[in-house]
Design an enzyme around this catalytic site. Structure first.
Site, PDB file in Angstrom:
ATOM      1  N   HIS A 282      70.506  18.583  83.992  1.00 13.71           N
ATOM      2  CA  HIS A 282      70.159  20.118  84.173  1.00 13.71           C
ATOM      3  C   HIS A 282      70.873  20.713  85.265  1.00 13.71           C
ATOM      4  O   HIS A 282      71.428  21.628  85.387  1.00 13.71           O
ATOM      5  CB  HIS A 282      68.779  20.145  84.538  1.00 13.71           C
ATOM      6  CG  HIS A 282      67.820  20.414  83.462  1.00 13.71           C
ATOM      7  ND1 HIS A 282      67.134  21.848  83.028  1.00 13.71           N
ATOM      8  CD2 HIS A 282      67.421  19.558  82.496  1.00 13.71           C
ATOM      9  CE1 HIS A 282      66.493  21.632  81.954  1.00 13.71           C
ATOM     10  NE2 HIS A 282      66.705  20.421  81.329  1.00 13.71           N
TER      11      HIS A 282
ATOM     12  N   ASP B 107      67.547  27.659  87.184  1.00 13.16           N
ATOM     13  CA  ASP B 107      67.138  26.967  85.917  1.00 13.16           C
ATOM     14  C   ASP B 107      65.869  27.529  85.422  1.00 13.16           C
ATOM     15  O   ASP B 107      64.784  27.902  86.378  1.00 13.16           O
ATOM     16  CB  ASP B 107      67.052  25.353  86.249  1.00 13.16           C
ATOM     17  CG  ASP B 107      66.678  24.560  84.892  1.00 13.16           C
ATOM     18  OD1 ASP B 107      65.834  24.752  84.123  1.00 13.16           O
ATOM     19  OD2 ASP B 107      67.645  23.610  84.800  1.00 13.16           O
TER      20      ASP B 107
END
Ligand SMILES: *[C@@H]1O[C@H](CO)[C@@H](O)[C@H](O)[C@H]1NC(C)=O
Ligand SMILES: CC(=O)N[C@H]1CO[C@H](CO)[C@@H](O)[C@@H]1O
Length: 442
Positions: A19, A113
Protein backbone atom coordinates in the site's frame (compact mmCIF):
# COMPACT_ATOMS: atom_id res chain seq x y z
CA UNK A 1 -4.07 26.15 -11.91
CA UNK A 2 -3.10 29.70 -11.01
CA UNK A 3 -2.95 29.08 -7.28
CA UNK A 4 -0.89 25.92 -7.65
CA UNK A 5 2.16 27.73 -6.26
CA UNK A 6 0.53 27.73 -2.84
CA UNK A 7 -1.07 24.33 -3.09
CA UNK A 8 -0.02 21.71 -0.56
CA UNK A 9 -1.23 18.12 -0.76
CA UNK A 10 -0.79 15.95 2.32
CA UNK A 11 -0.69 12.21 1.63
CA UNK A 12 -1.45 9.56 4.32
CA UNK A 13 -0.20 6.04 3.53
CA UNK A 14 -1.27 2.71 5.00
CA UNK A 15 2.13 1.26 5.86
CA UNK A 16 1.51 -2.46 5.17
CA UNK A 17 1.81 -4.76 2.17
CA UNK A 18 2.27 -2.89 -1.07
CA UNK A 19 0.00 0.00 0.00
CA UNK A 20 2.62 2.59 0.96
CA UNK A 21 4.56 2.00 -2.26
CA UNK A 22 1.37 2.41 -4.31
CA UNK A 23 0.52 5.72 -2.59
CA UNK A 24 4.07 6.99 -3.00
CA UNK A 25 3.99 6.03 -6.65
CA UNK A 26 0.81 8.06 -7.16
CA UNK A 27 2.26 10.99 -5.18
CA UNK A 28 5.39 10.90 -7.38
CA UNK A 29 3.28 10.95 -10.55
CA UNK A 30 1.28 13.88 -9.21
CA UNK A 31 4.38 15.72 -8.04
CA UNK A 32 5.92 15.34 -11.49
CA UNK A 33 2.73 16.58 -13.18
CA UNK A 34 2.36 19.55 -10.79
CA UNK A 35 5.91 20.76 -10.08
CA UNK A 36 4.66 23.95 -8.40
CA UNK A 37 2.68 22.01 -5.80
CA UNK A 38 4.11 20.80 -2.49
CA UNK A 39 3.46 17.15 -1.51
CA UNK A 40 3.99 15.92 2.07
CA UNK A 41 3.95 12.13 2.35
CA UNK A 42 3.18 10.55 5.75
CA UNK A 43 4.01 6.92 6.52
CA UNK A 44 5.93 4.93 9.15
CA UNK A 45 9.72 4.99 9.39
CA UNK A 46 9.81 1.34 8.34
CA UNK A 47 8.38 2.10 4.88
CA UNK A 48 9.90 5.59 4.53
CA UNK A 49 13.37 4.15 5.09
CA UNK A 50 13.24 2.51 1.63
CA UNK A 51 12.33 5.74 -0.15
CA UNK A 52 14.96 7.32 -2.40
CA UNK A 53 15.32 9.85 -5.22
CA UNK A 54 12.46 12.13 -4.28
CA UNK A 55 11.63 15.16 -6.40
CA UNK A 56 12.19 18.49 -4.64
CA UNK A 57 8.44 19.13 -4.19
CA UNK A 58 7.81 15.84 -2.37
CA UNK A 59 8.89 15.43 1.24
CA UNK A 60 8.48 12.41 3.50
CA UNK A 61 7.42 12.44 7.20
CA UNK A 62 7.52 9.55 9.68
CA UNK A 63 4.44 8.79 11.76
CA UNK A 64 4.41 6.59 14.86
CA UNK A 65 3.72 2.92 14.06
CA UNK A 66 2.00 2.38 17.43
CA UNK A 67 4.34 -0.42 18.51
CA UNK A 68 5.33 0.27 22.16
CA UNK A 69 9.07 0.66 22.83
CA UNK A 70 10.69 -2.70 23.52
CA UNK A 71 7.69 -4.68 22.25
CA UNK A 72 8.67 -7.64 20.07
CA UNK A 73 6.13 -8.33 17.31
CA UNK A 74 5.01 -11.94 16.88
CA UNK A 75 5.27 -11.75 13.09
CA UNK A 76 1.50 -12.04 12.62
CA UNK A 77 0.79 -9.03 10.36
CA UNK A 78 -2.59 -8.44 12.02
CA UNK A 79 -0.82 -7.63 15.30
CA UNK A 80 1.22 -4.78 13.76
CA UNK A 81 -1.83 -3.58 11.83
CA UNK A 82 -3.91 -3.55 15.02
CA UNK A 83 -1.28 -1.50 16.91
CA UNK A 84 -1.02 0.93 14.03
CA UNK A 85 -4.79 1.35 13.85
CA UNK A 86 -4.87 2.07 17.60
CA UNK A 87 -2.33 4.86 17.08
CA UNK A 88 -4.44 6.55 14.36
CA UNK A 89 -5.51 9.26 13.76
CA UNK A 90 -3.35 11.03 16.38
CA UNK A 91 -0.07 9.76 14.91
CA UNK A 92 -0.95 11.38 11.57
CA UNK A 93 -2.39 14.54 13.10
CA UNK A 94 0.78 15.17 15.15
CA UNK A 95 2.88 15.61 11.96
CA UNK A 96 0.58 18.08 10.23
CA UNK A 97 2.01 21.19 11.92
CA UNK A 98 5.58 20.38 10.92
CA UNK A 99 4.59 19.69 7.31
CA UNK A 100 2.70 22.99 7.06
CA UNK A 101 5.64 24.88 8.54
CA UNK A 102 8.16 23.23 6.17
CA UNK A 103 5.97 23.83 3.14
CA UNK A 104 5.16 27.41 4.08
CA UNK A 105 1.70 26.68 2.68
CA UNK A 106 -1.49 25.58 4.31
CA UNK A 107 -2.97 22.25 3.29
CA UNK A 108 -5.22 22.27 0.21
CA UNK A 109 -6.07 18.56 0.02
CA UNK A 110 -5.82 15.38 2.03
CA UNK A 111 -5.06 12.44 -0.26
CA UNK A 112 -5.04 9.15 1.66
CA UNK A 113 -5.20 5.42 1.32
CA UNK A 114 -8.93 4.65 1.38
CA UNK A 115 -8.30 2.33 4.36
CA UNK A 116 -7.63 5.47 6.47
CA UNK A 117 -11.30 6.41 6.58
CA UNK A 118 -10.81 8.77 9.56
CA UNK A 119 -9.25 11.15 7.04
CA UNK A 120 -12.84 12.13 6.14
CA UNK A 121 -13.05 13.81 9.58
CA UNK A 122 -9.54 15.25 9.49
CA UNK A 123 -10.23 16.80 6.07
CA UNK A 124 -13.50 18.25 7.34
CA UNK A 125 -11.68 19.91 10.26
CA UNK A 126 -9.09 21.32 7.87
CA UNK A 127 -11.88 22.36 5.47
CA UNK A 128 -10.18 20.71 2.51
CA UNK A 129 -11.32 17.96 0.15
CA UNK A 130 -10.56 14.33 1.00
CA UNK A 131 -9.41 12.17 -1.89
CA UNK A 132 -9.40 8.45 -1.09
CA UNK A 133 -7.09 6.13 -3.01
CA UNK A 134 -8.31 2.58 -3.47
CA UNK A 135 -5.35 0.44 -4.51
CA UNK A 136 -7.40 -2.57 -5.63
CA UNK A 137 -10.24 -3.01 -8.13
CA UNK A 138 -13.77 -1.58 -8.42
CA UNK A 139 -15.51 -4.83 -7.39
CA UNK A 140 -13.67 -5.08 -4.08
CA UNK A 141 -14.34 -1.39 -3.34
CA UNK A 142 -18.06 -1.83 -4.05
CA UNK A 143 -18.29 -4.96 -1.87
CA UNK A 144 -16.90 -3.02 1.11
CA UNK A 145 -19.55 -0.37 0.50
CA UNK A 146 -22.20 -3.10 0.46
CA UNK A 147 -21.03 -4.85 3.63
CA UNK A 148 -24.17 -3.93 5.60
CA UNK A 149 -26.40 -4.99 2.71
CA UNK A 150 -24.53 -8.29 2.39
CA UNK A 151 -25.03 -9.00 6.10
CA UNK A 152 -28.73 -8.14 5.86
CA UNK A 153 -29.21 -10.44 2.89
CA UNK A 154 -27.16 -13.37 4.08
CA UNK A 155 -28.10 -13.21 7.75
CA UNK A 156 -25.78 -14.81 10.26
CA UNK A 157 -26.73 -18.43 9.78
CA UNK A 158 -26.79 -20.37 6.55
CA UNK A 159 -24.26 -18.82 4.19
CA UNK A 160 -23.80 -21.18 1.31
CA UNK A 161 -20.36 -20.53 -0.22
CA UNK A 162 -21.72 -21.21 -3.73
CA UNK A 163 -24.54 -18.66 -3.39
CA UNK A 164 -24.05 -15.69 -5.70
CA UNK A 165 -24.26 -11.99 -4.88
CA UNK A 166 -26.70 -11.37 -7.75
CA UNK A 167 -28.65 -8.97 -5.54
CA UNK A 168 -25.85 -6.42 -6.09
CA UNK A 169 -25.20 -4.60 -9.42
CA UNK A 170 -22.59 -6.35 -11.54
CA UNK A 171 -21.94 -9.04 -8.93
CA UNK A 172 -23.78 -12.08 -10.29
CA UNK A 173 -20.50 -13.93 -10.90
CA UNK A 174 -19.26 -13.37 -7.35
CA UNK A 175 -19.97 -16.12 -4.79
CA UNK A 176 -20.33 -15.83 -1.04
CA UNK A 177 -17.23 -18.02 -0.75
CA UNK A 178 -15.23 -15.45 -2.72
CA UNK A 179 -15.81 -12.69 -0.18
CA UNK A 180 -12.83 -11.52 1.87
CA UNK A 181 -12.94 -12.82 5.43
CA UNK A 182 -13.03 -9.15 6.55
CA UNK A 183 -16.46 -8.68 4.96
CA UNK A 184 -18.01 -11.83 6.43
CA UNK A 185 -16.57 -11.49 9.93
CA UNK A 186 -16.53 -7.98 11.37
CA UNK A 187 -14.87 -8.87 14.68
CA UNK A 188 -11.26 -7.84 14.01
CA UNK A 189 -9.90 -4.26 14.09
CA UNK A 190 -8.91 -4.59 10.42
CA UNK A 191 -12.42 -5.74 9.44
CA UNK A 192 -13.93 -2.84 11.37
CA UNK A 193 -11.60 -0.45 9.57
CA UNK A 194 -12.77 -1.73 6.18
CA UNK A 195 -16.40 -1.63 7.28
CA UNK A 196 -16.05 2.02 8.34
CA UNK A 197 -14.28 2.80 5.10
CA UNK A 198 -17.17 1.39 3.05
CA UNK A 199 -19.56 3.66 4.92
CA UNK A 200 -17.58 6.91 4.57
CA UNK A 201 -16.29 6.64 0.98
CA UNK A 202 -19.30 8.64 -0.34
CA UNK A 203 -17.97 11.57 1.72
CA UNK A 204 -14.76 11.69 -0.31
CA UNK A 205 -14.53 14.45 -2.92
CA UNK A 206 -13.15 11.73 -5.18
CA UNK A 207 -12.14 8.09 -4.98
CA UNK A 208 -9.14 7.27 -7.15
CA UNK A 209 -9.03 3.62 -8.18
CA UNK A 210 -6.08 1.73 -9.60
CA UNK A 211 -8.05 0.43 -12.56
CA UNK A 212 -9.09 1.51 -16.04
CA UNK A 213 -12.53 2.21 -17.47
CA UNK A 214 -14.50 -0.50 -19.15
CA UNK A 215 -13.29 -3.69 -17.51
CA UNK A 216 -16.05 -3.91 -14.85
CA UNK A 217 -18.61 -1.55 -16.43
CA UNK A 218 -21.67 -2.42 -14.30
CA UNK A 219 -19.71 -1.99 -11.07
CA UNK A 220 -18.04 1.18 -12.34
CA UNK A 221 -21.46 2.69 -13.14
CA UNK A 222 -22.83 1.70 -9.75
CA UNK A 223 -19.83 3.27 -7.99
CA UNK A 224 -20.27 6.44 -10.05
CA UNK A 225 -23.83 6.70 -8.78
CA UNK A 226 -22.77 6.29 -5.15
CA UNK A 227 -19.54 8.29 -5.00
CA UNK A 228 -19.07 12.00 -5.55
CA UNK A 229 -16.44 11.13 -8.17
CA UNK A 230 -14.88 7.89 -9.31
CA UNK A 231 -11.48 8.42 -10.89
CA UNK A 232 -9.92 5.38 -12.54
CA UNK A 233 -6.24 6.29 -12.76
CA UNK A 234 -4.54 3.02 -13.85
CA UNK A 235 -2.55 1.62 -15.51
CA UNK A 236 0.66 3.46 -14.63
CA UNK A 237 2.82 4.69 -17.51
CA UNK A 238 4.90 2.12 -19.33
CA UNK A 239 7.87 0.98 -17.24
CA UNK A 240 11.40 1.73 -18.32
CA UNK A 241 13.52 -1.15 -19.40
CA UNK A 242 16.58 0.05 -17.54
CA UNK A 243 15.81 -1.79 -14.31
CA UNK A 244 16.65 -5.32 -15.41
CA UNK A 245 19.23 -5.98 -12.66
CA UNK A 246 18.02 -9.56 -12.28
CA UNK A 247 18.56 -10.25 -15.98
CA UNK A 248 14.96 -11.49 -16.40
CA UNK A 249 14.32 -9.59 -19.61
CA UNK A 250 17.57 -10.58 -21.22
CA UNK A 251 16.78 -14.21 -20.33
CA UNK A 252 13.26 -13.87 -21.80
CA UNK A 253 14.75 -12.42 -25.00
CA UNK A 254 16.29 -15.84 -25.66
CA UNK A 255 12.91 -17.60 -25.80
CA UNK A 256 10.25 -17.83 -28.47
CA UNK A 257 6.82 -16.20 -28.32
CA UNK A 258 4.52 -17.26 -25.48
CA UNK A 259 6.85 -20.15 -24.56
CA UNK A 260 7.59 -19.27 -20.93
CA UNK A 261 5.56 -19.74 -17.75
CA UNK A 262 6.04 -16.94 -15.22
CA UNK A 263 5.39 -17.79 -11.58
CA UNK A 264 5.02 -15.26 -8.76
CA UNK A 265 2.87 -14.96 -5.68
CA UNK A 266 3.73 -11.37 -4.84
CA UNK A 267 5.85 -9.99 -2.05
CA UNK A 268 3.38 -10.73 0.76
CA UNK A 269 2.85 -14.47 0.71
CA UNK A 270 4.61 -17.72 -0.05
CA UNK A 271 2.35 -20.75 -0.63
CA UNK A 272 2.82 -23.88 1.49
CA UNK A 273 5.77 -26.14 0.49
CA UNK A 274 3.59 -28.98 -0.83
CA UNK A 275 1.85 -26.62 -3.24
CA UNK A 276 5.13 -25.15 -4.47
CA UNK A 277 6.43 -28.68 -4.98
CA UNK A 278 3.30 -29.49 -7.02
CA UNK A 279 3.98 -26.52 -9.32
CA UNK A 280 7.63 -27.55 -9.66
CA UNK A 281 6.70 -31.18 -10.46
CA UNK A 282 4.20 -30.11 -13.12
CA UNK A 283 6.72 -27.80 -14.80
CA UNK A 284 9.42 -30.45 -14.76
CA UNK A 285 7.07 -33.05 -16.20
CA UNK A 286 6.03 -30.70 -19.00
CA UNK A 287 9.55 -29.40 -19.58
CA UNK A 288 8.25 -25.83 -19.99
CA UNK A 289 10.75 -22.96 -19.70
CA UNK A 290 9.98 -21.01 -16.53
CA UNK A 291 10.78 -17.75 -14.78
CA UNK A 292 10.07 -18.04 -11.06
CA UNK A 293 10.12 -15.01 -8.79
CA UNK A 294 10.33 -16.08 -5.14
CA UNK A 295 12.03 -14.27 -2.30
CA UNK A 296 14.48 -15.97 0.06
CA UNK A 297 12.50 -18.18 2.44
CA UNK A 298 12.53 -21.72 3.87
CA UNK A 299 10.05 -22.64 1.10
CA UNK A 300 12.48 -21.46 -1.54
CA UNK A 301 15.24 -23.55 0.07
CA UNK A 302 13.07 -26.63 -0.35
CA UNK A 303 12.85 -25.99 -4.10
CA UNK A 304 16.61 -25.65 -4.52
CA UNK A 305 17.11 -29.18 -5.87
CA UNK A 306 14.39 -28.59 -8.45
CA UNK A 307 16.01 -25.31 -9.45
CA UNK A 308 19.40 -27.02 -9.80
CA UNK A 309 18.00 -29.93 -11.81
CA UNK A 310 16.10 -27.68 -14.21
CA UNK A 311 18.72 -24.96 -14.58
CA UNK A 312 18.77 -25.38 -18.36
CA UNK A 313 15.08 -24.44 -18.74
CA UNK A 314 14.53 -22.15 -15.79
CA UNK A 315 15.50 -18.93 -14.11
CA UNK A 316 14.81 -18.14 -10.46
CA UNK A 317 15.01 -14.64 -9.01
CA UNK A 318 14.16 -12.97 -5.69
CA UNK A 319 12.44 -10.10 -7.44
CA UNK A 320 11.35 -9.49 -11.03
CA UNK A 321 10.33 -6.29 -12.86
CA UNK A 322 6.84 -7.76 -13.18
CA UNK A 323 5.09 -5.31 -15.51
CA UNK A 324 7.95 -5.62 -17.99
CA UNK A 325 8.12 -9.39 -17.62
CA UNK A 326 4.39 -9.70 -18.31
CA UNK A 327 4.67 -7.34 -21.27
CA UNK A 328 7.46 -9.48 -22.77
CA UNK A 329 6.28 -11.51 -25.77
CA UNK A 330 7.98 -14.69 -24.51
CA UNK A 331 5.70 -15.01 -21.49
CA UNK A 332 2.72 -17.24 -22.33
CA UNK A 333 1.10 -17.84 -18.96
CA UNK A 334 1.21 -16.37 -15.45
CA UNK A 335 0.78 -18.55 -12.36
CA UNK A 336 -0.52 -16.04 -9.82
CA UNK A 337 -2.18 -15.46 -6.45
CA UNK A 338 -4.47 -12.96 -8.23
CA UNK A 339 -3.48 -9.83 -6.34
CA UNK A 340 -5.09 -6.87 -8.11
CA UNK A 341 -1.79 -5.45 -9.41
CA UNK A 342 -0.77 -8.83 -10.77
CA UNK A 343 -4.11 -9.26 -12.56
CA UNK A 344 -4.04 -5.81 -14.16
CA UNK A 345 -0.38 -6.18 -15.15
CA UNK A 346 -1.21 -9.52 -16.75
CA UNK A 347 -4.08 -7.93 -18.69
CA UNK A 348 -1.81 -5.13 -19.89
CA UNK A 349 0.78 -7.71 -20.93
CA UNK A 350 -1.91 -9.82 -22.65
CA UNK A 351 -0.99 -12.92 -20.62
CA UNK A 352 -3.65 -15.50 -19.54
CA UNK A 353 -3.53 -16.62 -15.91
CA UNK A 354 -3.55 -19.76 -13.77
CA UNK A 355 -5.10 -18.64 -10.50
CA UNK A 356 -4.45 -19.76 -6.95
CA UNK A 357 -5.98 -17.08 -4.69
CA UNK A 358 -5.31 -17.08 -0.94
CA UNK A 359 -6.99 -14.18 0.88
CA UNK A 360 -8.42 -10.65 0.72
CA UNK A 361 -9.76 -9.70 -2.71
CA UNK A 362 -7.82 -12.48 -4.49
CA UNK A 363 -10.80 -14.87 -4.71
CA UNK A 364 -12.92 -12.11 -6.23
CA UNK A 365 -10.22 -11.30 -8.78
CA UNK A 366 -9.93 -14.95 -9.71
CA UNK A 367 -13.70 -15.10 -10.33
CA UNK A 368 -13.43 -12.11 -12.65
CA UNK A 369 -10.52 -13.74 -14.52
CA UNK A 370 -12.18 -17.13 -14.84
CA UNK A 371 -15.87 -16.29 -15.32
CA UNK A 372 -16.46 -12.64 -16.11
CA UNK A 373 -13.55 -12.07 -18.45
CA UNK A 374 -12.66 -15.67 -19.36
CA UNK A 375 -8.95 -14.98 -19.50
CA UNK A 376 -7.63 -17.77 -17.31
CA UNK A 377 -8.36 -20.79 -15.12
CA UNK A 378 -8.39 -21.59 -11.44
CA UNK A 379 -6.76 -24.80 -10.27
CA UNK A 380 -9.21 -27.62 -9.58
CA UNK A 381 -9.82 -28.17 -5.89
CA UNK A 382 -8.59 -24.67 -5.06
CA UNK A 383 -5.02 -25.68 -4.15
CA UNK A 384 -2.11 -26.67 -6.40
CA UNK A 385 -1.63 -30.36 -7.06
CA UNK A 386 0.70 -31.67 -9.75
CA UNK A 387 -2.20 -32.93 -11.89
CA UNK A 388 -4.20 -29.73 -11.53
CA UNK A 389 -1.24 -27.63 -12.65
CA UNK A 390 -0.48 -29.95 -15.59
CA UNK A 391 -4.13 -29.67 -16.69
CA UNK A 392 -4.20 -25.90 -16.29
CA UNK A 393 -0.95 -25.50 -18.28
CA UNK A 394 -2.35 -27.68 -21.07
CA UNK A 395 -5.55 -25.60 -21.21
CA UNK A 396 -3.77 -22.25 -21.38
CA UNK A 397 -0.82 -23.20 -23.60
CA UNK A 398 -2.26 -25.80 -25.98
CA UNK A 399 -6.06 -25.78 -26.14
CA UNK A 400 -8.73 -23.84 -28.05
CA UNK A 401 -9.81 -22.45 -24.72
CA UNK A 402 -6.34 -20.96 -24.30
CA UNK A 403 -6.74 -19.27 -27.70
CA UNK A 404 -10.08 -17.88 -26.50
CA UNK A 405 -8.39 -16.54 -23.34
CA UNK A 406 -5.89 -14.67 -25.49
CA UNK A 407 -8.63 -13.20 -27.68
CA UNK A 408 -10.61 -12.09 -24.65
CA UNK A 409 -7.59 -10.60 -22.93
CA UNK A 410 -6.69 -8.56 -25.99
CA UNK A 411 -10.09 -6.82 -25.74
CA UNK A 412 -9.36 -5.84 -22.12
CA UNK A 413 -5.83 -4.85 -23.07
CA UNK A 414 -7.33 -2.37 -25.57
CA UNK A 415 -9.32 -0.77 -22.70
CA UNK A 416 -6.04 -0.22 -20.86
CA UNK A 417 -4.25 1.22 -23.86
CA UNK A 418 -7.09 3.55 -24.84
CA UNK A 419 -7.39 4.74 -21.21
CA UNK A 420 -3.90 6.22 -21.37
CA UNK A 421 -4.27 7.88 -24.78
CA UNK A 422 -4.48 11.67 -25.09
CA UNK A 423 -8.19 11.89 -24.29
CA UNK A 424 -8.43 8.51 -22.59
CA UNK A 425 -10.27 8.07 -19.29
CA UNK A 426 -7.14 7.61 -17.19
CA UNK A 427 -5.45 10.64 -18.74
CA UNK A 428 -8.48 12.87 -18.11
CA UNK A 429 -9.10 11.42 -14.63
CA UNK A 430 -5.51 12.04 -13.63
CA UNK A 431 -5.85 15.69 -14.71
CA UNK A 432 -9.06 15.88 -12.74
CA UNK A 433 -7.29 14.44 -9.70
CA UNK A 434 -4.58 17.10 -9.93
CA UNK A 435 -7.26 19.79 -10.25
CA UNK A 436 -9.18 18.60 -7.18
CA UNK A 437 -5.99 18.32 -5.13
CA UNK A 438 -4.57 21.72 -6.06
CA UNK A 439 -7.47 23.98 -6.94
CA UNK A 440 -7.64 27.46 -5.38
CA UNK A 441 -11.23 27.00 -4.10
CA UNK A 442 -9.81 25.25 -1.05
C1 LIG B 1 -8.85 15.61 -27.33
O1 LIG B 1 -9.92 16.45 -26.96
C2 LIG B 1 -9.75 17.82 -27.34
C3 LIG B 1 -10.89 18.63 -26.75
O2 LIG B 1 -12.13 17.99 -26.94
C4 LIG B 1 -9.65 17.91 -28.85
O3 LIG B 1 -9.44 19.23 -29.24
C5 LIG B 1 -8.50 17.04 -29.34
O4 LIG B 1 -8.44 17.04 -30.76
C6 LIG B 1 -8.65 15.61 -28.83
N1 LIG B 1 -7.47 14.83 -29.17
C7 LIG B 1 -7.55 13.62 -29.71
C8 LIG B 1 -6.25 12.93 -30.02
O5 LIG B 1 -8.61 13.07 -29.94
C1 LIG C 1 -16.23 -12.82 -21.57
C2 LIG C 1 -15.86 -12.94 -22.99
O1 LIG C 1 -15.58 -11.96 -23.65
N1 LIG C 1 -15.82 -14.16 -23.47
C3 LIG C 1 -15.52 -14.45 -24.86
C4 LIG C 1 -14.15 -15.07 -24.98
O2 LIG C 1 -13.91 -15.43 -26.35
C5 LIG C 1 -14.84 -16.35 -26.90
C6 LIG C 1 -14.36 -16.70 -28.30
O3 LIG C 1 -14.04 -15.55 -29.04
C7 LIG C 1 -16.23 -15.76 -26.89
O4 LIG C 1 -17.17 -16.72 -27.36
C8 LIG C 1 -16.57 -15.37 -25.44
O5 LIG C 1 -17.84 -14.74 -25.42
Amino acid sequence: MSAAGNAHVVVFAFPFGSHAAALLDLARRMAAAAPGVRFSFFSTAATNRKVADLPSNLKVYDVDDGVPDGHVLTGNPLEAIGMFIDATPENFRRQLGEAVEDAGARITCLLTDAFLWFAADVAEELVVPWVAVWTAGPTAAALHMYTDEIHRRLGDGDRHPAGTLDFLPGMSAIRVGDLPMEILNLDTPFARLLHSMGRVLPRAAAVAVNSFDGIEPAVEDDLKSKLQKLLTVGPPPAPRRSEDQSGCLAWLDRHSAAAVVYISFGSMLTPPPEELAAVADAIEEEGIPYLWSIRESPQRQLLQEFFDRTESIGKVVGWAPQPEVLAHPSVGVFVTHCGWNSVTESIIGGVPMICRPFFGDQMINRRRVEETWQIGVGVGGGAFSRDAVVRALAIVMRSDEGTKFRENISRLQKCAFSAIEENGSTTLNFESLIRIATSPQN
